[in-house]
Design a protein around this motif. Structure first.
Motif, PDB file in Angstrom:
ATOM      1  N   LYS A  42       8.370 -18.251 -11.293  1.00  0.00           N
ATOM      2  CA  LYS A  42       9.120 -18.572 -12.661  1.00  0.00           C
ATOM      3  C   LYS A  42      10.642 -18.980 -12.239  1.00  0.00           C
ATOM      4  O   LYS A  42      11.167 -17.749 -12.582  1.00  0.00           O
ATOM      5  N   GLY A  43      11.087 -19.962 -11.727  1.00  0.00           N
ATOM      6  CA  GLY A  43      12.362 -20.246 -11.345  1.00  0.00           C
ATOM      7  C   GLY A  43      12.866 -19.132 -10.531  1.00  0.00           C
ATOM      8  O   GLY A  43      12.631 -18.982  -9.321  1.00  0.00           O
ATOM      9  N   GLU A  44      13.825 -18.015 -10.875  1.00  0.00           N
ATOM     10  CA  GLU A  44      14.228 -16.925 -10.051  1.00  0.00           C
ATOM     11  C   GLU A  44      13.507 -15.768 -10.261  1.00  0.00           C
ATOM     12  O   GLU A  44      13.914 -14.700  -9.964  1.00  0.00           O
ATOM     13  N   LYS A  45      12.242 -15.645 -10.791  1.00  0.00           N
ATOM     14  CA  LYS A  45      11.341 -14.741 -10.674  1.00  0.00           C
ATOM     15  C   LYS A  45      10.125 -14.826  -9.986  1.00  0.00           C
ATOM     16  O   LYS A  45       9.394 -15.778 -10.197  1.00  0.00           O
ATOM     17  N   ILE A  46       9.770 -13.951  -9.294  1.00  0.00           N
ATOM     18  CA  ILE A  46       8.764 -13.810  -8.592  1.00  0.00           C
ATOM     19  C   ILE A  46       7.744 -12.796  -9.286  1.00  0.00           C
ATOM     20  O   ILE A  46       7.830 -11.608  -9.274  1.00  0.00           O
ATOM     21  N   MET A  47       6.538 -13.469  -9.926  1.00  0.00           N
ATOM     22  CA  MET A  47       5.640 -12.514 -10.774  1.00  0.00           C
ATOM     23  C   MET A  47       4.259 -12.134  -9.634  1.00  0.00           C
ATOM     24  O   MET A  47       4.143 -12.951  -8.894  1.00  0.00           O
ATOM     25  N   LEU A  48       4.436 -10.678  -9.613  1.00  0.00           N
ATOM     26  CA  LEU A  48       3.070 -10.134  -8.894  1.00  0.00           C
ATOM     27  C   LEU A  48       2.077 -10.045  -9.738  1.00  0.00           C
ATOM     28  O   LEU A  48       1.904  -9.718 -11.078  1.00  0.00           O
ATOM     29  N   SER A  49       0.829  -9.801  -9.064  1.00  0.00           N
ATOM     30  CA  SER A  49      -0.736  -9.487  -9.747  1.00  0.00           C
ATOM     31  C   SER A  49      -0.905  -8.157  -9.754  1.00  0.00           C
ATOM     32  O   SER A  49      -2.053  -7.694 -10.279  1.00  0.00           O
ATOM     33  N   LYS A  50      -0.005  -7.272  -9.227  1.00  0.00           N
ATOM     34  CA  LYS A  50      -0.163  -5.885  -8.938  1.00  0.00           C
ATOM     35  C   LYS A  50       0.955  -5.237 -10.142  1.00  0.00           C
ATOM     36  O   LYS A  50       2.077  -5.668 -10.078  1.00  0.00           O
ATOM     37  N   ASP A  51       0.435  -4.111 -10.741  1.00  0.00           N
ATOM     38  CA  ASP A  51       1.260  -3.249 -11.609  1.00  0.00           C
ATOM     39  C   ASP A  51       2.386  -2.390 -10.749  1.00  0.00           C
ATOM     40  O   ASP A  51       2.129  -2.475  -9.555  1.00  0.00           O
ATOM     41  N   SER A  52       3.529  -1.650 -11.341  1.00  0.00           N
ATOM     42  CA  SER A  52       4.528  -1.242 -10.313  1.00  0.00           C
ATOM     43  C   SER A  52       3.983  -0.026  -9.839  1.00  0.00           C
ATOM     44  O   SER A  52       4.513   0.102  -8.532  1.00  0.00           O
ATOM     45  N   HIS A  53       3.152   0.652 -10.482  1.00  0.00           N
ATOM     46  CA  HIS A  53       2.332   1.950  -9.537  1.00  0.00           C
ATOM     47  C   HIS A  53       1.687   1.400  -8.297  1.00  0.00           C
ATOM     48  O   HIS A  53       1.939   2.096  -7.371  1.00  0.00           O
ATOM     49  N   GLU A  54       0.936   0.405  -8.412  1.00  0.00           N
ATOM     50  CA  GLU A  54       0.106  -0.118  -7.272  1.00  0.00           C
ATOM     51  C   GLU A  54       1.155  -0.586  -6.055  1.00  0.00           C
ATOM     52  O   GLU A  54       1.018  -0.719  -5.194  1.00  0.00           O
ATOM     53  N   VAL A  55       2.076  -1.466  -6.661  1.00  0.00           N
ATOM     54  CA  VAL A  55       3.254  -2.087  -5.803  1.00  0.00           C
ATOM     55  C   VAL A  55       3.781  -0.822  -4.835  1.00  0.00           C
ATOM     56  O   VAL A  55       3.730  -0.886  -3.697  1.00  0.00           O
ATOM     57  N   LYS A  56       4.238   0.009  -5.711  1.00  0.00           N
ATOM     58  CA  LYS A  56       4.833   1.179  -5.004  1.00  0.00           C
ATOM     59  C   LYS A  56       4.163   2.202  -3.957  1.00  0.00           C
ATOM     60  O   LYS A  56       4.685   2.624  -3.188  1.00  0.00           O
ATOM     61  N   ASP A  57       2.809   2.232  -4.501  1.00  0.00           N
ATOM     62  CA  ASP A  57       1.815   2.890  -3.626  1.00  0.00           C
ATOM     63  C   ASP A  57       1.472   2.197  -2.329  1.00  0.00           C
ATOM     64  O   ASP A  57       1.111   2.928  -1.569  1.00  0.00           O
ATOM     65  N   SER A  58       1.659   0.883  -2.299  1.00  0.00           N
ATOM     66  CA  SER A  58       1.114   0.034  -1.225  1.00  0.00           C
ATOM     67  C   SER A  58       2.271  -0.586  -0.711  1.00  0.00           C
ATOM     68  O   SER A  58       1.855  -1.042   0.570  1.00  0.00           O
ATOM     69  N   TRP A  59       3.317  -0.677  -0.859  1.00  0.00           N
ATOM     70  CA  TRP A  59       4.355  -1.584  -0.317  1.00  0.00           C
ATOM     71  C   TRP A  59       4.709  -0.845   1.204  1.00  0.00           C
ATOM     72  O   TRP A  59       4.532   0.605   1.300  1.00  0.00           O
ATOM     73  N   THR A  60       5.117  -1.270   2.085  1.00  0.00           N
ATOM     74  CA  THR A  60       5.567  -0.848   3.327  1.00  0.00           C
ATOM     75  C   THR A  60       7.003  -0.647   3.556  1.00  0.00           C
ATOM     76  O   THR A  60       7.986  -1.530   3.227  1.00  0.00           O
ATOM     77  N   LYS A  61       7.434   0.737   3.931  1.00  0.00           N
ATOM     78  CA  LYS A  61       8.787   0.918   4.072  1.00  0.00           C
ATOM     79  C   LYS A  61       9.210   0.700   5.073  1.00  0.00           C
ATOM     80  O   LYS A  61       8.663   1.256   6.245  1.00  0.00           O
ATOM     81  N   ILE A  62      10.423   0.037   5.189  1.00  0.00           N
ATOM     82  CA  ILE A  62      11.020  -0.066   6.694  1.00  0.00           C
ATOM     83  C   ILE A  62      12.495   0.200   6.824  1.00  0.00           C
ATOM     84  O   ILE A  62      13.143   0.324   5.936  1.00  0.00           O
TER      85      ILE A  62
END
Length: 77
Positions: free
Chosen positions: A57-77
Motif C-alpha cells: 500500500k504505497g510506502e507500506k509493506i503489509m505482511l501475512s504474519k503477526d508481529s510475534h510470528e515475524v520476530k520468531d521467524s526472521w533471520t538475524k544477520i
C-alpha cells in the motif's frame, strides 16, 4: 490470490505485520525472495521472505504474519 511485484517494494518503506504492528523498515531486497530490514533495536539487520508480503500500500509493506510470528521467524544477520 494477488501476485506481489517485488519491484514495488521501495527502500525505507514501513513493514507492517498483520496485527498492525510496525516490525521495521525496508533496507533493500536481497535477491528476489528476501527483504532486508534496516537495523533493529538489537543492532542487527533482519531478513524476511517476500512470500510473507500480502499487500503493498504505497510506502507500506503489509505482511501475512503477526508481529510475534515475524520476530520468531526472521533471520538475524
Amino acid at each position: 490470490m494477488t501476485t506481489i511485484n517485488t519491484l514495488d517494494i521501495k527502500h525505507h518503506s514501513e513493514v507492517i505485520a498483520s496485527c498492525g504492528t510496525k516490525v521495521g523498515n525496508v533496507d533493500h531486497l536481497e535477491g528476489s525472495n528476501q527483504i532486508k530490514l534496516t537495523k533493529h533495536g538489537d543492532g542487527h539487520h533482519h531478513l524476511i521472505p517476500t512470500s510473507w508480503v500480502s499487500e503493498i500500500k504505497g510506502e507500506k509493506i503489509m505482511l501475512s504474519k503477526d508481529s510475534h510470528e515475524v520476530k520468531d521467524s526472521w533471520t538475524k544477520i
